[in-house]
Write a protein that holds these residues in place. Structure first.
Motif, PDB file in Angstrom:
ATOM      1  N   VAL A  30      44.540  36.461  39.549  1.00 47.24           N
ATOM      2  CA  VAL A  30      45.235  36.675  38.273  1.00 47.24           C
ATOM      3  C   VAL A  30      46.557  37.362  38.560  1.00 47.24           C
ATOM      4  O   VAL A  30      46.599  38.413  39.189  1.00 47.24           O
ATOM      5  N   GLN A  31      47.635  36.742  38.099  1.00 49.43           N
ATOM      6  CA  GLN A  31      48.975  37.291  38.316  1.00 49.43           C
ATOM      7  C   GLN A  31      49.579  37.696  36.981  1.00 49.43           C
ATOM      8  O   GLN A  31      49.790  36.850  36.111  1.00 49.43           O
ATOM      9  N   PRO A  32      49.867  38.978  36.817  1.00 50.12           N
ATOM     10  CA  PRO A  32      50.417  39.435  35.539  1.00 50.12           C
ATOM     11  C   PRO A  32      51.791  38.855  35.234  1.00 50.12           C
ATOM     12  O   PRO A  32      52.224  38.868  34.104  1.00 50.12           O
ATOM     13  N   THR A  33      52.455  38.325  36.223  1.00 47.54           N
ATOM     14  CA  THR A  33      53.787  37.751  35.994  1.00 47.54           C
ATOM     15  C   THR A  33      53.709  36.235  35.865  1.00 47.54           C
ATOM     16  O   THR A  33      54.642  35.528  36.202  1.00 47.54           O
ATOM     17  N   SER A  34      52.587  35.749  35.383  1.00 47.88           N
ATOM     18  CA  SER A  34      52.405  34.315  35.230  1.00 47.88           C
ATOM     19  C   SER A  34      53.451  33.753  34.275  1.00 47.88           C
ATOM     20  O   SER A  34      53.802  34.369  33.269  1.00 47.88           O
ATOM     21  N   TRP A  35      53.938  32.580  34.580  1.00 46.92           N
ATOM     22  CA  TRP A  35      54.973  31.973  33.740  1.00 46.92           C
ATOM     23  C   TRP A  35      54.396  31.440  32.432  1.00 46.92           C
ATOM     24  O   TRP A  35      55.123  31.148  31.510  1.00 46.92           O
ATOM     25  N   ARG A  36      53.086  31.333  32.358  1.00 50.60           N
ATOM     26  CA  ARG A  36      52.436  30.920  31.108  1.00 50.60           C
ATOM     27  C   ARG A  36      51.509  32.049  30.673  1.00 50.60           C
ATOM     28  O   ARG A  36      50.476  32.271  31.285  1.00 50.60           O
ATOM     29  N   GLN A  37      51.881  32.737  29.621  1.00 51.71           N
ATOM     30  CA  GLN A  37      51.138  33.912  29.177  1.00 51.71           C
ATOM     31  C   GLN A  37      49.693  33.575  28.820  1.00 51.71           C
ATOM     32  O   GLN A  37      48.793  34.336  29.113  1.00 51.71           O
ATOM     33  N   TRP A  38      49.440  32.415  28.212  1.00 51.90           N
ATOM     34  CA  TRP A  38      48.066  32.084  27.822  1.00 51.90           C
ATOM     35  C   TRP A  38      47.193  31.832  29.050  1.00 51.90           C
ATOM     36  O   TRP A  38      46.019  32.080  29.024  1.00 51.90           O
ATOM     37  N   ASP A  39      47.777  31.337  30.151  1.00 49.44           N
ATOM     38  CA  ASP A  39      47.015  31.208  31.394  1.00 49.44           C
ATOM     39  C   ASP A  39      46.587  32.583  31.906  1.00 49.44           C
ATOM     40  O   ASP A  39      45.458  32.762  32.361  1.00 49.44           O
ATOM     41  N   TYR A  40      47.488  33.537  31.842  1.00 54.03           N
ATOM     42  CA  TYR A  40      47.158  34.902  32.297  1.00 54.03           C
ATOM     43  C   TYR A  40      46.011  35.462  31.467  1.00 54.03           C
ATOM     44  O   TYR A  40      45.045  36.019  32.009  1.00 54.03           O
ATOM     45  N   ASN A  41      46.085  35.353  30.161  1.00 56.30           N
ATOM     46  CA  ASN A  41      45.052  35.899  29.281  1.00 56.30           C
ATOM     47  C   ASN A  41      43.702  35.236  29.542  1.00 56.30           C
ATOM     48  O   ASN A  41      42.672  35.910  29.605  1.00 56.30           O
ATOM     49  N   ARG A  42      43.697  33.927  29.681  1.00 49.50           N
ATOM     50  CA  ARG A  42      42.442  33.209  29.913  1.00 49.50           C
ATOM     51  C   ARG A  42      41.857  33.544  31.281  1.00 49.50           C
ATOM     52  O   ARG A  42      40.647  33.685  31.429  1.00 49.50           O
ATOM     53  N   ARG A  43      42.696  33.631  32.281  1.00 50.67           N
ATOM     54  CA  ARG A  43      42.217  33.961  33.628  1.00 50.67           C
ATOM     55  C   ARG A  43      41.691  35.390  33.687  1.00 50.67           C
ATOM     56  O   ARG A  43      40.696  35.664  34.350  1.00 50.67           O
ATOM     57  N   ALA A  44      42.358  36.305  33.022  1.00 57.51           N
ATOM     58  CA  ALA A  44      41.882  37.693  32.986  1.00 57.51           C
ATOM     59  C   ALA A  44      40.547  37.778  32.254  1.00 57.51           C
ATOM     60  O   ALA A  44      39.620  38.474  32.694  1.00 57.51           O
ATOM     61  N   ALA A  45      40.415  37.047  31.154  1.00 62.58           N
ATOM     62  CA  ALA A  45      39.149  37.022  30.425  1.00 62.58           C
ATOM     63  C   ALA A  45      38.054  36.374  31.264  1.00 62.58           C
ATOM     64  O   ALA A  45      36.906  36.833  31.264  1.00 62.58           O
ATOM     65  N   ALA A  46      38.398  35.315  31.983  1.00 56.31           N
ATOM     66  CA  ALA A  46      37.421  34.668  32.860  1.00 56.31           C
ATOM     67  C   ALA A  46      36.956  35.617  33.950  1.00 56.31           C
ATOM     68  O   ALA A  46      35.773  35.623  34.314  1.00 56.31           O
ATOM     69  N   SER A  47      37.856  36.444  34.469  1.00 55.18           N
ATOM     70  CA  SER A  47      37.477  37.447  35.475  1.00 55.18           C
ATOM     71  C   SER A  47      36.478  38.442  34.900  1.00 55.18           C
ATOM     72  O   SER A  47      35.477  38.780  35.536  1.00 55.18           O
ATOM     73  N   PHE A  48      36.750  38.905  33.699  1.00 54.02           N
ATOM     74  CA  PHE A  48      35.833  39.844  33.045  1.00 54.02           C
ATOM     75  C   PHE A  48      34.460  39.222  32.833  1.00 54.02           C
ATOM     76  O   PHE A  48      33.432  39.817  33.170  1.00 54.02           O
ATOM     77  N   PHE A  49      34.432  38.004  32.280  1.00 53.32           N
ATOM     78  CA  PHE A  49      33.150  37.364  32.018  1.00 53.32           C
ATOM     79  C   PHE A  49      32.429  36.961  33.302  1.00 53.32           C
ATOM     80  O   PHE A  49      31.200  36.932  33.343  1.00 53.32           O
ATOM     81  N   ALA A  50      33.161  36.676  34.366  1.00 50.05           N
ATOM     82  CA  ALA A  50      32.526  36.410  35.657  1.00 50.05           C
ATOM     83  C   ALA A  50      31.835  37.668  36.170  1.00 50.05           C
ATOM     84  O   ALA A  50      30.739  37.595  36.742  1.00 50.05           O
ATOM     85  N   CYS A  51      32.442  38.822  35.957  1.00 49.32           N
ATOM     86  CA  CYS A  51      31.831  40.087  36.362  1.00 49.32           C
ATOM     87  C   CYS A  51      30.548  40.341  35.565  1.00 49.32           C
ATOM     88  O   CYS A  51      29.514  40.717  36.132  1.00 49.32           O
TER      89      CYS A  51
END
Length: 152
Positions: free
Chosen positions: A98-119
């Motif tokens: 997950v890169q906070p400087t992602s050029w697509r903000q919705w990709d960052y949010n979804r990937r961060a949420a996926a990380s949380f739910f994977a945990c």
């Protein structure tokens, strides 16, 4: 089988199915194909989501009693242990990618949420491993792992 749904393993399997669905659907909604790390997360989450559904249906329909020659408590314990280990790798991979400087903000949010739910999914598989181990050793019986041992 209503008693299976009320058992710890039944409740955990329901949680794993819902959380696993969240993980792979959140990753699938991004441009995951551009990053190899998310391919691994997608594989682990989708693979174990499908297998969890198969185990859930097997226990729900009491098919484990029809196939009594299979050591179901041992199979379920090994499955949950492997799922825990692979979800650890998927969680770490997803969180590290997950890169906070992602050029697509919705990709960052979804990937961060996926990380949380994977945990959280990893934790539920770990708890299931504990309950499966107890059932395998006979320390605590429940509807998901009880089986008749004398079929002669």
């Amino acid at each position: 089988n209503g008693s299976f749904l009320l058992s710890p393993l039944g409740g955990l399997m329901c949680a794993q199915a819902v959380l696993g669905l969240l993980v792979w659907s959140l990753i699938a909604a991004t441009t995951y194909h551009l990053h190899a790390a998310y391919g691994w997360v997608m594989f682990v989450s989708l693979f174990f989501w499908i297998l969890t559904l198969l185990f859930f249906v097997t226990y729900l329909l009491q098919l484990d009693e029809k196939f009594y020659m299979v050591p179901w408590p041992l199979v379920l314990m090994i499955y949950n242990a492997v799922a825990t280990v692979l979800y650890i790798t998927a969680f770490v991979t997803c969180a590290a990618a997950v890169q906070p400087t992602s050029w697509r903000q919705w990709d960052y949010n979804r990937r961060a949420a996926a990380s949380f739910f994977a945990c959280v999914t990893m934790i539920t598989y770990g708890v299931s491993t504990f309950f499966s181990f107890r059932a395998w050793k006979g320390l605590g019986s429940n509807a998901a792992t009880s089986q008749v041992t004398d079929h002669a």
